[in-house]
Motif scaffolding. Structure first.
Motif, PDB file in Angstrom:
ATOM      1  N   ALA A 154      36.579  39.306  46.028  1.00  0.00           N
ATOM      2  CA  ALA A 154      36.893  38.517  47.222  1.00  0.00           C
ATOM      3  C   ALA A 154      36.099  37.213  47.248  1.00  0.00           C
ATOM      4  N   THR A 171      45.026  44.112  49.880  1.00  0.00           N
ATOM      5  CA  THR A 171      44.538  44.844  48.713  1.00  0.00           C
ATOM      6  C   THR A 171      45.628  45.762  48.199  1.00  0.00           C
ATOM      7  N   THR A 208      42.285  42.374  45.114  1.00  0.00           N
ATOM      8  CA  THR A 208      42.380  41.546  46.312  1.00  0.00           C
ATOM      9  C   THR A 208      43.388  40.449  46.010  1.00  0.00           C
TER      10      THR A 208
END
Length: 475
Positions: free
Chosen positions: A396, A414, A423
């Motif tokens: 992330a 996700t 992600t």
């Protein structure tokens, strides 16, 4: 070092010689026979041409300079594209070189150096007035151009190389490390920090230390807290030391808010507050012109710098280290399942190096992999594997470094595919490709980060993205 063969022409310009080679671009001196004028032509490096974000940053710089169109900034005449799809920008040629070149030949007299610093502050203030933060103010990015035949001893001081510049609205959320050690503000090394005009104030302050301090070699990439007292050269008004100390304060809140305020403070400290600033500075050269260094990097043009370590591209022509097997393609530890009609190329992740110093693996796949980054109509994907990135950030966090300034992101989602927790962020864009998908996940054993940038086919949904991610395997 590989010797570059000069092209005979780029667009309508005859190429005279190579000006320099940087990590992200090659710059040539071109001649316009119609206007009897020379220009600098910056061409995106071939090994970065596959990456959409690098191309965006390259073209954003040209668009930004064209939009601002100011006498204190390097001008852009036009942009174009080579037959192989690489973009180029035609810039005004800074025929008198850079501040870095001049400092390499000795110190500039103190009064001239102080006046020059004021000119640079005024140029950066133009950016700040338009909501732009430069983020990489160094001697190599301060250029000089002849003022014209009516003033042969005068020259313009120009701010160049906005490859790292961003609109403040985008820069406030930028987490990528970007800048030059010794001139980069401390917060630019903090992944969670806000970067704004005060980062440029810090860079200007460090330029001032380099120009005016009695011991400029005392510059440190990571300044101590508090910063040491600045001892000025003879001939510099003593009040300037306090101005530079505030400009280079460790905490952004302790600095001047922008370049215009810093410029005014310098003028007051030097006793020149009543003297109007002129965009044309007296020549900073003393005596005969200095010799140009033989290996000067991009002398007299917008210097190309590393944009951010996370910006990537597969090297073209790397198919020798990859192999196809049915509908799959393998290069190094990466294997991908190819969508129908797609092929792949690539071998390494340009600009990305592992703990052993070797380039990390990557590939590009598309119906026409060598054209997909240049052709917005082509779908395709870049896949890279990086142990070095996994060691410094999360998936992330990595995606937060790779925003697309002209596109609107959807909320991150996700998805778990082939043992990897991905992600995924979808960007909707008003120009160029309508959609770009940024996705990243960790190798199941946690040793590496897998990154996939996708330009999905028109009409496809999240199922296409998930299927493609499910086909990415790492040995």
């Amino acid at each position: 070092m590989t010797r570059l063969t000069a092209p005979q022409r780029i667009g309508s310009y005859t190429i005279e010689r190579l000006l320099g080679v940087g990590s992200f671009a090659t710059v040539w001196l071109g001649y316009d026979a119609v206007l009897d004028a020379r220009v600098a032509i910056k061409v995106l490096a071939e090994n970065w041409s596959h990456d959409l974000r690098v191309r965006e940053r390259f073209l954003d710089e040209a668009r930004l300079l064209r939009r601002l169109e100011h006498e204190r900034l390097i001008r852009v005449h036009t942009v174009g594209e080579l037959p192989d799809g690489r973009p180029y920008a035609v810039l005004a040629w800074a025929d008198r070189g850079s501040l870095r070149d001049r400092l390499a030949h000795g110190e500039i007299p103190a009064p001239t150096a102080l006046r020059l610093l004021g000119e640079v502050c005024a140029g950066v203030a133009v950016l700040h007035r338009h909501g732009v933060v430069h983020r990489d103010l160094t001697p190599g990015n301060v250029l000089f151009r002849s003022a014209g035949p009516d003033a042969p001893d005068a020259e313009q001081v120009l701010i160049a190389d906005l490859g790292l510049a961003k609109a403040l609205a985008a820069a406030s959320g930028l987490t990528a490390r970007a800048g030059t050690p010794g001139y980069m503000a401390p917060e630019q090394d903090d992944p969670g920090a806000v970067v704004d005009t005060r980062a440029d104030v810090y860079g200007l302050g460090r330029l001032g230390v380099r120009l005016l301090a009695a011991d400029p070699s005392g510059a440190h990439p990571h300044p101590p807290r508090p910063a040491p007292q600045i001892r000025l050269r003879d001939g510099v008004p003593p009040g300037v030391a306090a101005v530079l100390a505030r400009a280079t304060a460790y905490h952004p809140g302790d600095r001047y808010p922008d370049a215009a305020v810093l410029h005014a403070a310098l003028a007051r400290a030097s006793g020149s507050a009543r003297r109007p600033a002129s965009p044309v500075a007296a020549s900073t050269r003393q005596g005969p012109p200095p010799r140009r260094p033989r290996r000067s990097l991009l002398t007299g043009v917008a210097v190309v710098v590393a944009v951010a370590l996370s910006q990537v591209a597969a090297e073209p022509g790397g198919t020798g280290s990859g192999r196809s097997a049915g509908d799959a393609y393998t290069t190094g530890p990466l294997t991908v399942a190819l969508p129908p009609g797609w092929s792949a190329t690539g071998a390494t992740w340009a600009g990305q190096y592992g703990p052993d110093g070797e380039p990390e693996p990557a590939l590009v796949m598309s119906p026409r992999p060598r054209r997909w980054a240049a052709d917005p109509q082509l779908p395709g994907a870049f896949v890279g594997l990086s142990a070095a990135t996994a060691a410094r950030t999360t998936p992330a966090g990595f995606l937060a470094e790779r925003t697309h300034g002209d596109c609107a992101p959807a909320p991150a989602r996700t998805t778990r595919q082939a043992g990897v927790e991905w992600t995924v962020v979808l960007y909707a864009c008003d120009q160029g490709r309508p959609r770009i998908v940024e996705s990243a996940g960790r190798h199941p054993d946690g040793s590496a980060l897998v990154y996939v940038q996708i330009a999905p086919p028109v009409g496809s949904g999240p199922e296409f993205v998930d299927t493609l991610l499910a086909g990415v395997r790492v040995r």
